[in-house]
Scaffold this motif. Structure first.
Motif, PDB file in Angstrom:
ATOM      1  N   TRP A  36      19.201  51.880  81.841  1.00 43.40           N
ATOM      2  CA  TRP A  36      19.326  50.427  81.960  1.00 43.40           C
ATOM      3  C   TRP A  36      20.709  50.113  81.076  1.00 43.40           C
ATOM      4  O   TRP A  36      20.915  50.768  80.232  1.00 43.40           O
ATOM      5  CB  TRP A  36      18.110  49.739  81.066  1.00 43.40           C
ATOM      6  CG  TRP A  36      16.774  49.587  82.088  1.00 43.40           C
ATOM      7  CD1 TRP A  36      15.890  50.415  82.085  1.00 43.40           C
ATOM      8  CD2 TRP A  36      16.580  48.772  82.933  1.00 43.40           C
ATOM      9  NE1 TRP A  36      14.910  50.138  82.606  1.00 43.40           N
ATOM     10  CE2 TRP A  36      15.333  48.725  83.304  1.00 43.40           C
ATOM     11  CE3 TRP A  36      17.281  47.600  83.514  1.00 43.40           C
ATOM     12  CZ2 TRP A  36      14.674  48.171  84.329  1.00 43.40           C
ATOM     13  CZ3 TRP A  36      16.533  46.761  84.380  1.00 43.40           C
ATOM     14  CH2 TRP A  36      15.225  47.148  84.960  1.00 43.40           C
ATOM     15  N   ILE A  70      11.658  52.068  76.878  1.00 44.29           N
ATOM     16  CA  ILE A  70      12.090  52.515  78.440  1.00 44.29           C
ATOM     17  C   ILE A  70      10.640  53.503  78.924  1.00 44.29           C
ATOM     18  O   ILE A  70      10.442  54.325  78.139  1.00 44.29           O
ATOM     19  CB  ILE A  70      13.289  53.125  78.751  1.00 44.29           C
ATOM     20  CG1 ILE A  70      13.357  53.339  80.241  1.00 44.29           C
ATOM     21  CG2 ILE A  70      13.321  54.473  78.035  1.00 44.29           C
ATOM     22  CD1 ILE A  70      14.628  53.748  80.345  1.00 44.29           C
ATOM     23  N   LEU A  81      11.701  48.210  81.312  1.00 38.24           N
ATOM     24  CA  LEU A  81      12.086  48.141  80.227  1.00 38.24           C
ATOM     25  C   LEU A  81      11.377  47.030  79.522  1.00 38.24           C
ATOM     26  O   LEU A  81      11.539  45.894  79.855  1.00 38.24           O
ATOM     27  CB  LEU A  81      13.530  47.830  80.154  1.00 38.24           C
ATOM     28  CG  LEU A  81      14.327  47.753  78.989  1.00 38.24           C
ATOM     29  CD1 LEU A  81      14.392  49.212  78.336  1.00 38.24           C
ATOM     30  CD2 LEU A  81      15.607  46.982  79.172  1.00 38.24           C
TER      31      LEU A  81
END
Length: 129
Positions: A36, A70, A81
């Motif tokens: 991410w 995560i 997330l």
């Protein structure tokens, strides 16, 4: 090819929570590591969190340690997330990205944007003060 679609962004007050999802389709997603990233206006895209193919190893930027988590569900081809205790400085577009994990494991988990081959379109997260 892997197609990635993020969802779950929105507007939240400081201290609140959001859970982002990254849904994948295409090639065998369970063989990919996922990261991410976030990008604020006028700034570079930055690593936020990452997870290896099995979910057994996770990695976080110092700025989110203890606040973000995560995780992944390979049966659902989805990475999550969980973002808690959100701060105004977390405001950004959040992207998930996938990288074909090498056989064995990484020597160093990829944290640079140019190390990832596949990207989603992003989802906006706005944290108000």
């Amino acid at each position: 090819q892997v197609q990635l679609v993020e969802s779950g962004g929105g507007l939240v007050q400081a201290g609140g929570s959001l859970r982002l999802s990254c849904a994948a389709s295409g090639r065998t997603f369970s063989t990919f590591a996922v990261g991410w990233f976030h990008q604020a206006p006028g700034k570079e895209r930055e690593f936020v969190a990452g997870i290896n193919w099995s979910g057994g190893s996770t990695y976080y930027a110092d700025s989110v340690k203890g606040r973000f988590t995560i995780s992944r569900d390979n049966a659902k081809n989805t990475v999550y997330l969980q973002m808690n205790s959100l701060k105004p400085e977390d405001t950004a577009v959040y992207y998930c990205a996938a990288d074909q994990q090498p056989v064995g494991d990484y020597d160093v988990f990829p944290t640079q944007a140019d190390e990832y081959d596949y990207w989603g379109q992003g989802t906006q997260v706005t944290v108000s003060s």
